[in-house]
Each structure stands twice: as structure tokens, then as C-alpha cells.
Motif scaffolding. Structure first.
Motif, mmCIF file in Angstrom:
data_model
loop_
_atom_site.group_PDB
_atom_site.id
_atom_site.type_symbol
_atom_site.label_atom_id
_atom_site.label_comp_id
_atom_site.label_asym_id
_atom_site.label_seq_id
_atom_site.Cartn_x
_atom_site.Cartn_y
_atom_site.Cartn_z
ATOM 1 N N GLY A 44 0.837 -1.185 0.000
ATOM 2 C CA GLY A 44 0.000 0.000 0.000
ATOM 3 C C GLY A 44 0.872 1.235 0.000
ATOM 4 N N LEU A 45 0.242 2.391 0.189
ATOM 5 C CA LEU A 45 0.981 3.653 0.187
ATOM 6 C C LEU A 45 0.433 4.573 1.257
ATOM 7 C CD1 LEU A 45 3.098 5.515 -1.179
ATOM 8 C CD2 LEU A 45 1.258 6.362 -2.648
ATOM 9 N N ALA A 46 1.333 5.195 1.996
ATOM 10 C CA ALA A 46 0.979 6.240 2.957
ATOM 11 C C ALA A 46 2.220 7.102 3.172
ATOM 12 C CB ALA A 46 0.501 5.649 4.282
ATOM 13 N N VAL A 47 2.120 8.377 2.801
ATOM 14 C CA VAL A 47 3.230 9.321 2.928
ATOM 15 C C VAL A 47 2.730 10.536 3.701
ATOM 16 C CG1 VAL A 47 4.922 10.734 1.706
ATOM 17 C CG2 VAL A 47 4.163 8.573 0.708
ATOM 18 N N SER A 48 3.411 10.873 4.788
ATOM 19 C CA SER A 48 3.038 12.075 5.539
ATOM 20 C C SER A 48 4.088 13.153 5.316
ATOM 21 C CB SER A 48 2.891 11.771 7.036
ATOM 22 O OG SER A 48 4.125 11.395 7.598
ATOM 23 N N ILE A 49 3.608 14.389 5.194
ATOM 24 C CA ILE A 49 4.474 15.537 4.940
ATOM 25 C C ILE A 49 4.187 16.575 6.014
ATOM 26 C CG2 ILE A 49 5.054 17.360 3.306
ATOM 27 C CD1 ILE A 49 4.231 15.458 1.069
ATOM 28 N N SER A 50 5.213 16.895 6.804
ATOM 29 C CA SER A 50 5.065 17.809 7.941
ATOM 30 C C SER A 50 5.862 19.080 7.694
ATOM 31 C CB SER A 50 5.552 17.147 9.237
ATOM 32 O OG SER A 50 4.877 15.928 9.471
ATOM 33 N N THR A 51 5.200 20.213 7.881
ATOM 34 C CA THR A 51 5.884 21.499 7.862
ATOM 35 C C THR A 51 5.891 22.059 9.282
ATOM 36 O OG1 THR A 51 3.886 22.778 7.391
ATOM 37 C CG2 THR A 51 5.068 21.856 5.505
ATOM 38 N N ALA A 52 6.278 23.308 9.422
ATOM 39 C CA ALA A 52 6.407 23.887 10.761
ATOM 40 C C ALA A 52 5.092 23.856 11.534
ATOM 41 C CB ALA A 52 6.932 25.318 10.666
ATOM 42 N N LYS A 53 3.955 24.064 10.844
ATOM 43 C CA LYS A 53 2.675 24.145 11.541
ATOM 44 C C LYS A 53 1.563 23.335 10.877
ATOM 45 C CE LYS A 53 3.647 28.841 13.220
ATOM 46 N NZ LYS A 53 3.208 30.264 13.215
ATOM 47 N N HIS A 54 1.872 22.568 9.869
ATOM 48 C CA HIS A 54 0.827 21.884 9.126
ATOM 49 C C HIS A 54 1.198 20.425 8.861
ATOM 50 C CE1 HIS A 54 0.027 26.150 8.245
ATOM 51 N NE2 HIS A 54 -1.237 25.780 8.104
ATOM 52 N N GLU A 55 0.132 19.620 8.604
ATOM 53 C CA GLU A 55 0.303 18.191 8.346
ATOM 54 C C GLU A 55 -0.531 17.776 7.137
ATOM 55 O OE1 GLU A 55 2.344 16.226 9.778
ATOM 56 O OE2 GLU A 55 2.894 17.289 11.615
ATOM 57 N N LEU A 56 0.099 17.018 6.234
ATOM 58 C CA LEU A 56 -0.596 16.442 5.081
ATOM 59 C C LEU A 56 -0.302 14.953 5.034
ATOM 60 C CD1 LEU A 56 -1.027 17.765 1.505
ATOM 61 C CD2 LEU A 56 0.042 15.534 1.802
ATOM 62 N N ASN A 94 -2.514 25.090 -6.196
ATOM 63 C CA ASN A 94 -1.270 25.168 -5.427
ATOM 64 C C ASN A 94 -1.483 26.037 -4.200
ATOM 65 O OD1 ASN A 94 -0.402 28.092 -6.160
ATOM 66 N ND2 ASN A 94 -0.724 27.120 -8.169
ATOM 67 N N TRP A 95 -0.618 25.868 -3.228
ATOM 68 C CA TRP A 95 -0.674 26.665 -1.997
ATOM 69 C C TRP A 95 0.666 26.579 -1.277
ATOM 70 C CZ3 TRP A 95 -2.496 21.767 -2.525
ATOM 71 C CH2 TRP A 95 -2.154 20.825 -1.556
ATOM 72 N N GLN A 96 0.830 27.430 -0.275
ATOM 73 C CA GLN A 96 2.052 27.435 0.530
ATOM 74 C C GLN A 96 1.713 27.226 1.990
ATOM 75 O OE1 GLN A 96 5.181 30.268 0.181
ATOM 76 N NE2 GLN A 96 4.877 30.589 -2.034
ATOM 77 N N TRP A 97 2.517 26.434 2.655
ATOM 78 C CA TRP A 97 2.456 26.258 4.107
ATOM 79 C C TRP A 97 3.853 26.531 4.664
ATOM 80 C CZ3 TRP A 97 -0.307 20.822 4.383
ATOM 81 C CH2 TRP A 97 -1.690 21.000 4.303
ATOM 82 N N ASP A 98 3.974 27.490 5.495
ATOM 83 C CA ASP A 98 5.221 27.730 6.241
ATOM 84 C C ASP A 98 6.440 27.779 5.323
ATOM 85 O OD1 ASP A 98 3.573 27.420 8.554
ATOM 86 O OD2 ASP A 98 3.789 25.245 8.355
ATOM 87 N N GLY A 99 6.268 28.435 4.165
ATOM 88 C CA GLY A 99 7.381 28.563 3.232
ATOM 89 C C GLY A 99 7.615 27.345 2.360
ATOM 90 N N VAL A 100 6.685 26.386 2.359
ATOM 91 C CA VAL A 100 6.804 25.170 1.549
ATOM 92 C C VAL A 100 5.721 25.192 0.474
ATOM 93 C CG1 VAL A 100 6.778 22.646 1.562
ATOM 94 C CG2 VAL A 100 7.751 23.899 3.507
ATOM 95 N N TRP A 101 6.101 24.852 -0.765
ATOM 96 C CA TRP A 101 5.208 24.939 -1.920
ATOM 97 C C TRP A 101 4.574 23.579 -2.205
ATOM 98 C CZ3 TRP A 101 3.186 28.673 -4.960
ATOM 99 C CH2 TRP A 101 2.673 28.305 -6.211
ATOM 100 N N PHE A 102 3.240 23.566 -2.350
ATOM 101 C CA PHE A 102 2.488 22.362 -2.698
ATOM 102 C C PHE A 102 1.737 22.628 -3.991
ATOM 103 C CE2 PHE A 102 3.147 22.155 1.803
ATOM 104 C CZ PHE A 102 3.193 20.819 2.140
ATOM 105 N N GLU A 103 1.735 21.644 -4.917
ATOM 106 C CA GLU A 103 0.993 21.809 -6.165
ATOM 107 C C GLU A 103 0.516 20.452 -6.688
ATOM 108 O OE1 GLU A 103 3.431 23.444 -9.232
ATOM 109 O OE2 GLU A 103 5.123 22.097 -8.850
ATOM 110 N N PHE A 104 -0.696 20.451 -7.241
ATOM 111 C CA PHE A 104 -1.213 19.278 -7.936
ATOM 112 C C PHE A 104 -0.932 19.433 -9.426
ATOM 113 C CE2 PHE A 104 -4.029 18.852 -4.167
ATOM 114 C CZ PHE A 104 -3.706 17.537 -3.842
ATOM 115 N N LEU A 105 -0.512 18.327 -10.056
ATOM 116 C CA LEU A 105 -0.149 18.347 -11.471
ATOM 117 C C LEU A 105 -1.082 17.484 -12.314
ATOM 118 C CD1 LEU A 105 3.742 18.008 -11.099
ATOM 119 C CD2 LEU A 105 2.354 20.091 -11.145
ATOM 120 N N ASN A 106 -2.276 17.232 -11.802
ATOM 121 C CA ASN A 106 -3.203 16.359 -12.533
ATOM 122 C C ASN A 106 -3.617 16.964 -13.870
ATOM 123 O OD1 ASN A 106 -3.572 15.768 -9.528
ATOM 124 N ND2 ASN A 106 -4.510 14.009 -10.524
#
Length: 754
Positions: free
Chosen positions: A511-523, A597-609
Motif C-alpha cells: 500500500g501507500l501512505a506518505v506524511s508531509i510535515s511542515t512547521a505548523k501543518h500536516e498532510l 497550489n498553496w504554501q504552508w510555512d514557506g513550503v510549496w504544494f501543487e497538484f499536477l493532474n
């Protein structure tokens, strides 16, 4: 008596040697043998006390390494793929059944005559009567579980229960053989007969009968999965099985009744203690037999026998008896050290003795209150360490449930088996049914607390603090001890710095499970299967200090990617859920759209679908997420196939560049198009897959492609959970579980693969 006291002086050190041996990185016996001989010579020459203790430790290590090596030699060899094997099996226990499969433990005879014990699964859910013998064909593999920071350790469980392999029975490949004779066959048939005694009551009281089966014959699979979910927040898992507590309490009750009966006999009985102890031992043996002599009941039965043989006023102190019991249990089976139940049972007994040492002359009611306080306080630390949760109302519930289960339900369940009266079985089923209904109601309001996994030093300090808190004196230390326990429960791991990201690829099997943590946010990107989310993912997210998700991304509607959605949604309450197939979910979700796309705590997130044709397979609808932190990027594509990868190359070109690529579809050859790989140009490619999975992931062609392109391939099936930090520094990968003792084969080395 002198010899016993001398033995009790070195027994603790022998036990320390046995237990400590399972922390060693290497199973080499020779250095310990040299140390033992050297210390023996020093003991004879100098008489130094510490040399005797050192001898005991070395003897314990040597004994445990020798016994464990025998068991390890019987484990199924590590191979990349499950192997087809024709074997003769005898069903050793009552099968556990759910909606998808039937699972049971079987004694296996290999073609070379070797005997092993396997855990077998049958997805066709055929009938497997306990004690029956069959010629079968099965796909067999070594037991290699998930390897994260916390969670269920399948290898430790298999070794503690002496299970050498797990297999899946091939459909239509079984042949009935004549049943064997002997006491084991008779015992299994007796247990099945006992389990069927409540058949007349099952329609009116289904949950009550299921509970009676679990309490009387150890048939835990009779209880539905929903029932086990309510036992956890109430802290009652140990009561809903034939546990050491039930065996011990029932033996004590039988001994007390025997003593009362002897008082009313018309003749005088000399040395009545002989009869009461024999009654206790016989009760423990019979009750353990009802459980099929499961490993926990074996330990309890052995402890009661030791207590009956050695206990006499003034002969042995409580802790001397405690050490002697542990030593004999480990002499019988040193692998019991790998069982969580071993530690919980013995340590809680030790805590009760430690706390009660200074309260021997207080009132009985106060002793009971203090005992409950001691058990509850110790359980906070022990249960938090073992299971990562603290059932808040568990002490109160256990204070009421323990006497109800051990003094009412268990004796009533056994009496309804012995006495052939339907009214008695109906009463037992009715009371059990009402008990289950009440527990369901209480569980709805039972809070749980999930502390993060603290450093080892803080756990050690907390254990010392609990012991000091339970002392009858020393009030001046108690504020400090309480503060230490609170620090443990309130501990939070350090967060990433502004502009940095911690990426964790969790080992959840296939299976797959990846967590991405920034200074104040969780994905969280994907959840794995329902089982993986419950046993591995959720405990580890909590251990990492993740209490709530800001965003949950579900790449597409496939059970190995979104099977744990409802569990994660319920416990981590994501603020937003973004999915690749919105029509597959009955709760509010958002579609992952290219360009978002969006930014969390200076980190860039984007969907490329990219837009996908409706008739395309569900894999092509997978969300594609790219995260950029400092000058590092990670690209996650779910199960996207080669067609979708080529479309991404056409649409985004060099903008796909990422140092880390989570390979599509677990490394399937239907993904990882060569032009896509060269465009992304990753430094690391990560495969999230189960060990020896039936799909052959990662495919040989994909492995060769990674080697050809000079890309480092990381695999959770061999390496376990992985973690890295996206920052200005160079990339560096860490295992989520850094230390590997000698008995654990994962992380898997190429040298031991056969």
C-alpha cells in the motif's frame, strides 16, 4: 532454605541476561562463553560477589541465544516471492473467520519430515474442523511485518508464538486425510463441543454467546471487529480472553471454595492446604486446556503451579517468588520475552507488590483502593509505551469490570458448560449480552489520550517516577515524580523549521501512505488498507505527535490507497480531503485539479493532474502531488500508469524535476515510463510495497531501469519505514526504526535472501 535464598540472589541476574539478550545486534555465543569461563575462574579465585552476578548474566545470555537459535532455524527462509509448497497439515485451533477469509494455526509436516507451525489463510472460507488433517498446496512466505517506530511487531509475535511461516491455501488444492489420534485431537474436539453448547442461545443473544465463547474456550474470533474497537478505549482487552488474570482468579476462587467445603466435612482433614493447592492447580490446568494451552495461559498455569509448590509462610518473600516464577517461565520458553503480555503481566504484579509492601496493616478496603491506584498509575506508562494510548477511564472501568468478569461471568460460563441445564446457559448468555450492550454505551463516551513517542531516557525516568510515587513514604519526592510523568504524557517531538519539510514514507505493507510535515501543518497522502491504517499507520502518526491533519489526499479509490480513510477521518479529523475520484466517496471531498497550489510555512504544494477520459481505469485518476521545500522536491503519483506519466511529461516537461520520486503503482512495470523517469531525474526512487507480495513489486524491469539511470532505489518491503528532511542541507535518509536486534530479519539484507 539456604540454597533457595542463594539461588534467589543470582536468579534476577540470570533473568536480566535472558531478557537483555534480545536487544543484542548479533547472536554470537562465543564471546559470552569466554566471559562466562573467565568470570567463573575469578569467582573461584577471588570470591567476588559481582563475578557471580556476571556469571549469571552470561549464563542467561548464552541460554537465550541457544534456545532462540533453534527456533530461528525452523523459520521459513527469506525469499523475494512466496513459494508453492505441498504439505500435510493438522488444524491446531478453532479457525478465526471474518467476511473475507478463514485463518487458523496448523501443525505442518514438510516433505522432508520437518515439523513446523504455520499461520494459514483460506480466502475461499472452506470448513477446517479443528484437529482435521489435510494434504494441501499453499503459497508460503516468511513472516516479515511492517517496521516503523511503533506499532505491531509481527516478527516478535510470530517468534513468541513459535509460528514459522504464513501461507495462503491454493483454491481447490486440498485432500482430506485420516484424523490423527491422541490427547491433542481429543482436546480440540472437546473445545469444539464446548463452543457449540450455546448454539440454542445464539439467535437471541448473539453478542452474549460470542463473549461466552471468548471467555470459556478462548474463541476470540467469535466477537465481531466492532466489539474489539470498544474494548480498547475502555482498557478491557485483557479481560475478553482467557488471560492470566482469569486463570489466576479462577484458581483462587476454586481453592477458596475447596477450603470452605473442607471446614464442613464430618471428619477432620489434616493439612487442608494440600487439597486447596491441588484444587487450584487442577483448575488452572483445566481452564488452560479450554484455551487450547495458548501461550499466555501456559505462563499463568506455570506460575500457579510454582506458587502451589513453593509458597509457605516465611519460606520465600514475595519478590523472591516473583523472580523464581519469571526464571522458570523463561527456562521453559525464553521467547516469552518478545510478548507484550509477558511484560504487562509480570510488571503489573511487581508494581502491586511494590505498592502493597508498606500497607500490609491497613484496612482491606484501603488496600483494594491502593492496589487499584497502583495498577492504574503503572498502566498509564506501560500501556502508553506498548500501545501508544492511554484509556482515560480504564482504571475506573477495570475496577468494576474485573470482579464482574472474573467472579461472575467466567465462573457462570464454565458452570453452564458443566451443568446440563438450558436455563443456566440462557442466564449466562443474557448477562453477557447485557454486559456487551453496556460496554458499547460506555465506549461512546470513553476518552483516549495519545501521547507522542518520547525519547527512551524520558521513559526510564517516568518508570522510576511511578515506582517512587507508589512508595508509602517519600511525599517530598511526589511532586517531582508527577511532573516527570506529566512531561512524558505532554512530550511533543520537535517540528520542522520554517521553510523545511519532514517526509515520512510509512511501511504499511502492500500500500501507500506518505506524511508531509511542515512547521505548523500536516498532510497525509493515502492511508493504505484498513488493517494497515489501524495496526501501523494511525499509531505511528500519533507517535510522531500528529493529532490532526490539515489535508488528507486520497490518490484514487483503491483499497491499498484509501482503505483506511474512515479510520483516519474519524481519529485525525482532516480539515480538507482532496481525492482523485470524488464520486467514490459519500462524504464531502474536493477533486485534485492540476494548477491547484498553496504554501504552508514557506513550503510549496501543487497538484499536477491532467484531464482524464471517463473510461480510463481508476489508476489514471490518481492525484499527482509535488512538494518543494528549499531547493528540494518530492513527486508522488499514486498508481498513475505510463500513459498518464507521458501526458505529464508533455504538459510540464522539466518542471517535473524532483530529487525524490515515489514510484507509481508500487514499482509495477505498468508505471515508470523511461522518458518520465529521465524527465523527473530523481536522485532517489522509493517503492512502498509489501515483502514478497504476490504482484512481484517492484518489478525486475523497474529495478533494472533505476540501476541503469543511476537512481538509488529505496524499498519499504526490505528497509521498513523511511524518513528524510527537505531543507538547504543535502538529502539524508533515516530508518524510522533505527535499531535491529539479531532475531529481527527486517531491514532485510541481500546476503540473507535465498
Amino acid at each position: 532454605m539456604t540454597n533457595m535464598r542463594f539461588a534467589s540472589a543470582w536468579l534476577p541476574w540470570w533473568v536480566v541476561g535472558v531478557c537483555g539478550s534480545y536487544l543484542l545486534p548479533s547472536p554470537v555465543i562465543l564471546p559470552w562463553l569466554y566471559a562466562f569461563v573467565t568470570l567463573v575462574v575469578l569467582t573461584v579465585w577471588t570470591g567476588w560477589q559481582w563475578c557471580r552476578f556476571g556469571c549469571a548474566i552470561c549464563a542467561g545470555v548464552i541460554f537465550a541465544l541457544w534456545r532462540t537459535d533453534i527456533v530461528l532455524q525452523q523459520q521459513w527462509p527469506l525469499t523475494d516471492k512466496a513459494q508453492l509448497q505441498d504439505v500435510v497439515i493438522q488444524v491446531a485451533d478453532i479457525p478465526q473467520q471474518d467476511q473475507q477469509r478463514s485463518r487458523f494455526v496448523a501443525q505442518v509436516t514438510l516433505p522432508n519430515g520437518q515439523q513446523q507451525q504455520w499461520l494459514l489463510t483460506d480466502y475461499t472460507k472452506q470448513s477446517w474442523p479443528p484437529g482435521s488433517r489435510w494434504q494441501i498446496r499453499a503459497k508460503v512466505r516468511a513472516i516479515i511485518g511492517e517496521n516503523n517506530k511503533v506499532g505491531f511487531n509481527r516478527e516478535a509475535w510470530a517468534l513468541a508464538n513459535h509460528i514459522g511461516a504464513m501461507g495462503t491455501i491454493v483454491k481447490g488444492q486440498r485432500k482430506a486425510l485420516p484424523a490423527s489420534t491422541g490427547w491433542q485431537q481429543w482436546l480440540v474436539q472437546w473445545r469444539v463441543w464446548c463452543s457449540a453448547r450455546w448454539q440454542a442461545q445464539i439467535q437471541a443473544y448473539p453478542q452474549g454467546v460470542a463473549l461466552l465463547k471468548a471467555l470459556a474456550v478462548g474463541e476470540q474470533s467469535a466477537l465481531p471487529a466492532a466489539a474489539w474497537q470498544i474494548f480498547r478505549p475502555l482498557g478491557l482487552n485483557h479481560l475478553v480472553s482467557i488471560s492470566g488474570l482469569h486463570v489466576g482468579m479462577l484458581a483462587m476462587l476454586a481453592a477458596w471454595l475447596c477450603g470452605k467445603c473442607l471446614l464442613y466435612l464430618p471428619i477432620r482433614v489434616y493439612q487442608p492446604w494440600i487439597y486447596t493447592r491441588c484444587t487450584a492447580v487442577l483448575t488452572a490446568i483445566i481452564y488452560s486446556a479450554l484455551a487450547g494451552f495458548a501461550v499466555p495461559t501456559q505462563r499463568s498455569m506455570l506460575m500457579i503451579i510454582i506458587l502451589a509448590l513453593t509458597w509457605r509462610r516465611g519460606y520465600l518473600r514475595a519478590f523472591q517468588l516473583w523472580w523464581l516464577t519469571i526464571a522458570i517461565v523463561l527456562l521453559f520458553d525464553p521467547l516469552a520475552v518478545l510478548s507484550v503480555g509477558f511484560w504487562l503481566s509480570f510488571l503489573l504484579v511487581a508494581v502491586l507488590m511494590w505498592a502493597g509492601d508498606g500497607y500490609g496493616h491497613t484496612a482491606k478496603w484501603r488496600q483494594l483502593v491502593l492496589a487499584q491506584w497502583a495498577a492504574g498509575l503503572a498502566s498509564v506508562v506501560l500501556v502508553a509505551f506498548c500501545f501508544g494510548s492511554v484509556p482515560i477511564i480504564s482504571p475506573l472501568v477495570n475496577a468494576l469490570a474485573i470482579p464482574w468478569f472474573t467472579l461472575i461471568l467466567v465462573p457462570l460460563a464454565l458452570l453452564s458448560l458443566i451443568i446440563p441445564l438450558d436455563i443456566l446457559r440462557t442466564v449466562a448468555a443474557y448477562l453477557s449480552e447485557q454486559t456487551m450492550r453496556l460496554l458499547y454505551i460506555i465506549a461512546d463516551y470513553a476518552p483516549e489520550y495519545y501521547p507522542a513517542h518520547a525519547p527512551l531516557a524520558l521513559w526510564v525516568l517516568a518508570i522510576i517516577a511511578v515506582l517512587l510515587l507508589l512508595l508509602p513514604r517519600g511525599w517530598y519526592l511526589r511532586p517531582l515524580c508527577l511532573l516527570i510523568v506529566l512531561l512524558l504524557l505532554c512530550y511533543q517531538p520537535p517540528r520542522p523549521a520554517q521553510g523545511e519539510t519532514v517526509v515520512r514514507i510509512w511501511d504499511i505493507g502492500q500500500g501507500l501512505a506518505v506524511s508531509i510535515s511542515t512547521a505548523k501543518h500536516e498532510l497525509l497522502f493515502d492511508t493504505g488498507t484498513t488493517y494497515a491504517a489501524q495496526s501501523a499507520l494511525l499509531p505511528n502518526l500519533r507517535a510522531a505527535g500528529i493529532r490532526q491533519l490539515d489535508t488528507l489526499v486520497l490518490s484514487h479509490n483503491d483499497s491499498d490507497h484509501d482503505g483506511g480513510t474512515l479510520l483516519i477521518k474519524q481519529h485525525l479529523q482532516p480539515r480538507s480531503i482532496i481525492v482523485g475520484q470524488p464520486q467514490a466517496y459519500s462524504f464531502p471531498v474536493q477533486a485534485c485539479k492540476g494548477g491547484t497550489n498553496w504554501q504552508w510555512d514557506g513550503v510549496w504544494f501543487e497538484f499536477l493532474n491532467l484531464p482524464v477520459e471517463a473510461k480510463s481505469g481508476k489508476n489514471e485518476h490518481s492525484c499527482v502531488l509535488r512538494v518543494v521545500s528549499s531547493d528540494k522536491a518530492i513527486l508522488i503519483t499514486g498508481d498513475l500508469g505510463k500513459k498518464g506519466e507521458r501526458a505529464l511529461v508533455t504538459a510540464y516537461g522539466d518542471n517535473l524535476f524532483s530529487q525524490i520520486l515515489i514510484l507509481g503503482h508500487h514499482g509495477s512495470r505498468n508505471s515508470s515510463d523511461i522518458n518520465f523517469i529521465r524527465t523527473v531525474a530523481p536522485q532517489y526512487a522509493v517503492v512502498s510495497a509489501g515483502f514478497a507480495n504476490p504482484y512481484g513489486h517492484p518489478h525486475v524491469e523497474v529495478q533494472q531501469l533505476m540501476a541503469q539511470e543511476g537512481i538509488t532505489l529505496l524499498r519499504t518491503d526490505r528497509m521498513g519505514g523511511l524518513q528524510t528532511r527537505l531543507s538547504a542541507s543535502s538529502l539524508h535518509w533515516n530508518s524510522l526504526h533505527n535499531y535491529r536486534p539479531y532475531w529481527q530479519r527486517k531491514p532485510v539484507s541481500e546476503k540473507i535472501l535465498q
